[in-house]
Design a protein around this motif. Structure first.
Motif, PDB file in Angstrom:
ATOM      1  N   ARG A   1      -9.973  12.158   0.415  1.00  0.00           N
ATOM      2  CA  ARG A   1      -9.122  13.563   0.223  1.00  0.00           C
ATOM      3  C   ARG A   1      -7.847  13.222   1.276  1.00  0.00           C
ATOM      4  NH1 ARG A   1      -9.050  15.541   5.407  1.00  0.00           N
ATOM      5  NH2 ARG A   1     -10.837  15.271   6.803  1.00  0.00           N
ATOM      6  N   LEU A   2      -6.726  13.978   0.933  1.00  0.00           N
ATOM      7  CA  LEU A   2      -5.440  13.701   1.936  1.00  0.00           C
ATOM      8  C   LEU A   2      -5.912  14.518   3.308  1.00  0.00           C
ATOM      9  CD1 LEU A   2      -3.203  14.454  -1.086  1.00  0.00           C
ATOM     10  CD2 LEU A   2      -3.466  12.366   0.399  1.00  0.00           C
ATOM     11  N   GLU A   3      -5.154  14.539   4.177  1.00  0.00           N
ATOM     12  CA  GLU A   3      -5.540  15.273   5.616  1.00  0.00           C
ATOM     13  C   GLU A   3      -4.952  16.725   5.489  1.00  0.00           C
ATOM     14  OE1 GLU A   3      -3.242  12.380   4.824  1.00  0.00           O
ATOM     15  OE2 GLU A   3      -5.050  10.969   5.004  1.00  0.00           O
ATOM     16  N   SER A   4      -5.748  17.030   6.633  1.00  0.00           N
ATOM     17  CA  SER A   4      -5.227  18.749   6.757  1.00  0.00           C
ATOM     18  C   SER A   4      -3.871  18.487   7.635  1.00  0.00           C
ATOM     19  CB  SER A   4      -6.351  19.553   7.711  1.00  0.00           C
ATOM     20  OG  SER A   4      -6.217  19.154   9.063  1.00  0.00           O
TER      21      SER A   4
ATOM     22  N   ALA B   1      -4.725   4.984  10.126  1.00  0.00           N
ATOM     23  CA  ALA B   1      -5.447   4.685   8.839  1.00  0.00           C
ATOM     24  C   ALA B   1      -6.784   5.938   8.659  1.00  0.00           C
ATOM     25  CB  ALA B   1      -6.373   3.295   9.175  1.00  0.00           C
ATOM     26  N   SER B   2      -6.617   6.744   7.580  1.00  0.00           N
ATOM     27  CA  SER B   2      -7.435   7.541   7.546  1.00  0.00           C
ATOM     28  C   SER B   2      -8.558   7.251   6.522  1.00  0.00           C
ATOM     29  CB  SER B   2      -6.716   8.947   7.087  1.00  0.00           C
ATOM     30  OG  SER B   2      -6.138   8.658   5.771  1.00  0.00           O
ATOM     31  N   GLN B   3      -9.525   8.296   6.463  1.00  0.00           N
ATOM     32  CA  GLN B   3     -10.709   7.727   5.744  1.00  0.00           C
ATOM     33  C   GLN B   3     -10.681   8.068   4.432  1.00  0.00           C
ATOM     34  OE1 GLN B   3     -13.132   6.184   6.484  1.00  0.00           O
ATOM     35  NE2 GLN B   3     -14.968   6.744   4.944  1.00  0.00           N
TER      36      GLN B   3
ATOM     37  N   CYS C   1       0.688  -1.111   0.019  1.00  0.00           N
ATOM     38  CA  CYS C   1       0.242   0.039  -0.076  1.00  0.00           C
ATOM     39  C   CYS C   1       0.804   1.332  -0.049  1.00  0.00           C
ATOM     40  CB  CYS C   1      -0.940  -0.058   1.077  1.00  0.00           C
ATOM     41  SG  CYS C   1      -0.097  -0.247   2.606  1.00  0.00           S
ATOM     42  N   ALA C   2       0.224   2.216  -0.506  1.00  0.00           N
ATOM     43  CA  ALA C   2       0.858   3.717  -0.388  1.00  0.00           C
ATOM     44  C   ALA C   2       0.591   4.334   0.747  1.00  0.00           C
ATOM     45  CB  ALA C   2       0.492   4.414  -1.824  1.00  0.00           C
ATOM     46  N   VAL C   3       1.568   5.130   1.415  1.00  0.00           N
ATOM     47  CA  VAL C   3       1.145   5.803   2.534  1.00  0.00           C
ATOM     48  C   VAL C   3       1.955   7.432   2.337  1.00  0.00           C
ATOM     49  CG1 VAL C   3       1.025   3.845   4.002  1.00  0.00           C
ATOM     50  CG2 VAL C   3       3.209   4.993   3.732  1.00  0.00           C
ATOM     51  N   GLY C   4       1.648   8.247   3.396  1.00  0.00           N
ATOM     52  CA  GLY C   4       2.228   9.574   3.428  1.00  0.00           C
ATOM     53  C   GLY C   4       3.179   9.177   4.475  1.00  0.00           C
ATOM     54  N   SER C   5       4.329  10.020   4.269  1.00  0.00           N
ATOM     55  CA  SER C   5       5.266  10.100   5.516  1.00  0.00           C
ATOM     56  C   SER C   5       5.028  10.976   6.671  1.00  0.00           C
ATOM     57  CB  SER C   5       6.722  10.019   5.082  1.00  0.00           C
ATOM     58  OG  SER C   5       7.144   8.938   4.498  1.00  0.00           O
TER      59      SER C   5
ATOM     60  N   ILE D   1       3.288   6.919   9.817  1.00  0.00           N
ATOM     61  CA  ILE D   1       2.932   6.922   8.341  1.00  0.00           C
ATOM     62  C   ILE D   1       1.398   7.023   8.478  1.00  0.00           C
ATOM     63  CG2 ILE D   1       4.897   5.992   7.247  1.00  0.00           C
ATOM     64  CD1 ILE D   1       3.054   3.237   7.378  1.00  0.00           C
ATOM     65  N   VAL D   2       0.768   7.429   7.362  1.00  0.00           N
ATOM     66  CA  VAL D   2      -0.709   7.729   7.248  1.00  0.00           C
ATOM     67  C   VAL D   2      -1.115   6.942   5.757  1.00  0.00           C
ATOM     68  CG1 VAL D   2      -0.372  10.050   6.219  1.00  0.00           C
ATOM     69  CG2 VAL D   2      -2.564   9.371   7.190  1.00  0.00           C
ATOM     70  N   GLY D   3      -2.042   6.324   5.762  1.00  0.00           N
ATOM     71  CA  GLY D   3      -2.578   5.611   4.454  1.00  0.00           C
ATOM     72  C   GLY D   3      -4.187   5.536   4.769  1.00  0.00           C
ATOM     73  N   MET D   4      -4.846   5.170   3.624  1.00  0.00           N
ATOM     74  CA  MET D   4      -6.270   5.231   3.754  1.00  0.00           C
ATOM     75  C   MET D   4      -7.001   3.724   3.741  1.00  0.00           C
ATOM     76  SD  MET D   4      -7.096   8.229   0.896  1.00  0.00           S
ATOM     77  CE  MET D   4      -5.968   9.857   0.955  1.00  0.00           C
ATOM     78  N   THR D   5      -6.037   2.804   3.511  1.00  0.00           N
ATOM     79  CA  THR D   5      -6.695   1.398   3.061  1.00  0.00           C
ATOM     80  C   THR D   5      -6.328   0.498   4.094  1.00  0.00           C
ATOM     81  OG1 THR D   5      -4.377   0.649   2.085  1.00  0.00           O
ATOM     82  CG2 THR D   5      -6.654   1.538   0.782  1.00  0.00           C
TER      83      THR D   5
ATOM     84  N   SER E   1       6.165   4.824   0.787  1.00  0.00           N
ATOM     85  CA  SER E   1       5.914   6.113   1.155  1.00  0.00           C
ATOM     86  C   SER E   1       5.725   6.816   0.006  1.00  0.00           C
ATOM     87  CB  SER E   1       6.845   6.725   2.074  1.00  0.00           C
ATOM     88  OG  SER E   1       6.652   8.077   2.128  1.00  0.00           O
ATOM     89  N   ALA E   2       4.767   7.676  -0.459  1.00  0.00           N
ATOM     90  CA  ALA E   2       4.647   8.348  -1.685  1.00  0.00           C
ATOM     91  C   ALA E   2       4.656   9.616  -1.626  1.00  0.00           C
ATOM     92  CB  ALA E   2       3.205   7.992  -2.047  1.00  0.00           C
ATOM     93  N   ASN E   3       4.582  10.186  -0.315  1.00  0.00           N
ATOM     94  CA  ASN E   3       4.755  11.982  -0.149  1.00  0.00           C
ATOM     95  C   ASN E   3       5.044  11.980   1.125  1.00  0.00           C
ATOM     96  OD1 ASN E   3       1.733  10.952  -0.392  1.00  0.00           O
ATOM     97  ND2 ASN E   3       1.841  12.623   0.837  1.00  0.00           N
ATOM     98  N   TRP E   4       5.558  13.400   1.506  1.00  0.00           N
ATOM     99  CA  TRP E   4       5.269  13.865   2.792  1.00  0.00           C
ATOM    100  C   TRP E   4       3.889  14.025   3.051  1.00  0.00           C
ATOM    101  CZ3 TRP E   4       9.304  12.948   5.591  1.00  0.00           C
ATOM    102  CH2 TRP E   4      10.674  12.903   4.992  1.00  0.00           C
ATOM    103  N   ALA E   5       3.450  13.523   4.243  1.00  0.00           N
ATOM    104  CA  ALA E   5       2.017  13.894   4.763  1.00  0.00           C
ATOM    105  C   ALA E   5       1.935  15.360   4.847  1.00  0.00           C
ATOM    106  CB  ALA E   5       1.983  13.136   6.151  1.00  0.00           C
ATOM    107  N   ALA E   6       0.521  15.819   4.908  1.00  0.00           N
ATOM    108  CA  ALA E   6       0.280  17.246   4.892  1.00  0.00           C
ATOM    109  C   ALA E   6       1.111  18.093   6.102  1.00  0.00           C
ATOM    110  CB  ALA E   6      -1.338  17.410   5.271  1.00  0.00           C
TER     111      ALA E   6
HETATM  112  N1  HPA Z   1      -2.446  10.368   3.311  1.00  0.00           N
HETATM  113  C1  HPA Z   1      -3.109   9.344   3.223  1.00  0.00           C
HETATM  114  N2  HPA Z   1      -2.998   8.324   2.448  1.00  0.00           N
HETATM  115  C2  HPA Z   1      -1.886   8.378   1.601  1.00  0.00           C
HETATM  116  C3  HPA Z   1      -1.055   9.606   1.332  1.00  0.00           C
HETATM  117  C4  HPA Z   1      -1.315  10.497   2.513  1.00  0.00           C
HETATM  118  O1  HPA Z   1      -0.779  11.499   2.532  1.00  0.00           O
HETATM  119  N3  HPA Z   1      -0.198   9.126   0.684  1.00  0.00           N
HETATM  120  C5  HPA Z   1      -0.679   8.378  -0.004  1.00  0.00           C
HETATM  121  N4  HPA Z   1      -1.466   7.398   0.518  1.00  0.00           N
END
Ligand code: HPA
Length: 247
Positions: free
Chosen positions: A165-168, A160-162, A85-89, A182-186, A207-212
């Motif tokens: 949309r990405l987070e604030s 695990a976020s809903q 899975c993809a996540v934000g860091s 890390i944060v991810g939606m799945t 990790s796909a990106n820095w988290a918000a």
């Molecule tokens: N937040 C939540 N899920 C994600 C993110 C993120 O920044 N990047 C990839 N999946």
């Protein structure tokens, strides 16, 4: 019989190197899974593959039928599941493109079907979720990464976020205070459903990106796709090593 399944996340709707043998369309008491189950051969081992977001990557995280997906795998005799899975860091050493094998999870999702234990119960069941991931599978992934000389962060807490949309930035600050790295939606309810079904389940996150609020640039899909592509090459190397080691 095949005992290992791989659930592919964003960027992994097809598993490179998988020689496809057949596909099976399944229906479940919980509705339709994300797609047909693919049976194939990866590095000489029979594996089952299921893309979480569908073969065309059209199912958003909050609409994935997690119950149907895992029910199908269990029904087909799968005992081990690797989830990609993809996540934000959130943590600063988890630079985008890095792989992480989380060992804990916090659930911030809502209104998803989060249990199979709802109807026709002979008794109320509470699963032990102290260690949410299968320790044997985590250890196997970590040792395959070491043997293949791929750098992975060997533990971390998945928030695990809903989504979709990405987070604030404030939501990420809260997750960090809670202890998330890390944060991810799945991640949920998939992880808990796997435990309900007694599947040995672990996650290899990219990790796909820095988290918000953590990076210096806005988060773009282009950035996410680029980092996922880099990370997935390394995921493939780990999977090949894992299979070579007899998992
Ligand atoms: N937040 C939540 N899920 C994600 C993110 C993120 O920044 N990047 C990839 N999946």
């Amino acid at each position: 019989m095949t005992e290992l399944a791989i659930i592919g996340g964003t960027g992994l709707t097809r598993l490179k190197g998988l020689e496809i043998e057949r596909r099976e369309v399944m229906h479940t008491p919980y509705g339709e899974p994300s797609g047909a189950i693919t049976y194939g051969n990866l590095c000489g081992k029979e594996v089952v593959f299921l893309p979480r977001h569908g073969y065309g990557h059209t199912i958003p995280p909050h609409m994935v039928n997690y119950r149907a997906n895992l029910w199908c795998l269990k029904n087909k005799g799968i005992s081990k599941v690797i989830s990609i899975c993809a996540v934000g860091s959130i943590r600063e050493d988890i630079v985008p493109g890095t792989l992480i094998i989380p060992d804990q999870i916090i659930d911030y999702t809502w209104s998803r079907h989060h249990t199979l234990f709802e109807k026709d119960l002979t008794s109320v069941t509470h699963i032990d979720f102290t260690e949410p991931y299968c320790q044997e599978m985590r250890a196997a992934l970590i040792s395959a990464a070491r043997d293949a000389d791929v750098r992975v962060i060997e533990s971390g807490t998945y928030g695990a976020s809903q989504g979709p949309r990405l987070e604030s930035a404030a939501e990420i600050n809260r997750m960090e205070r809670d202890g998330c790295h890390i944060v991810g939606m799945t991640g949920m309810p998939e992880t808990a459903l796997a435990r309900e079904l007694d599947l040995c389940y672990a996650v290899c996150a990219v990790s796909a990106n820095w988290a918000a609020g953590r990076g210096t640039e806005p988060i773009t899909m282009e950035m996410i796709d680029r980092n996922i592509a880099t990370g997935l090459e390394q995921v493939r190397t780990i999977l090949e090593q894992l299979i070579a080691s007899g998992c």
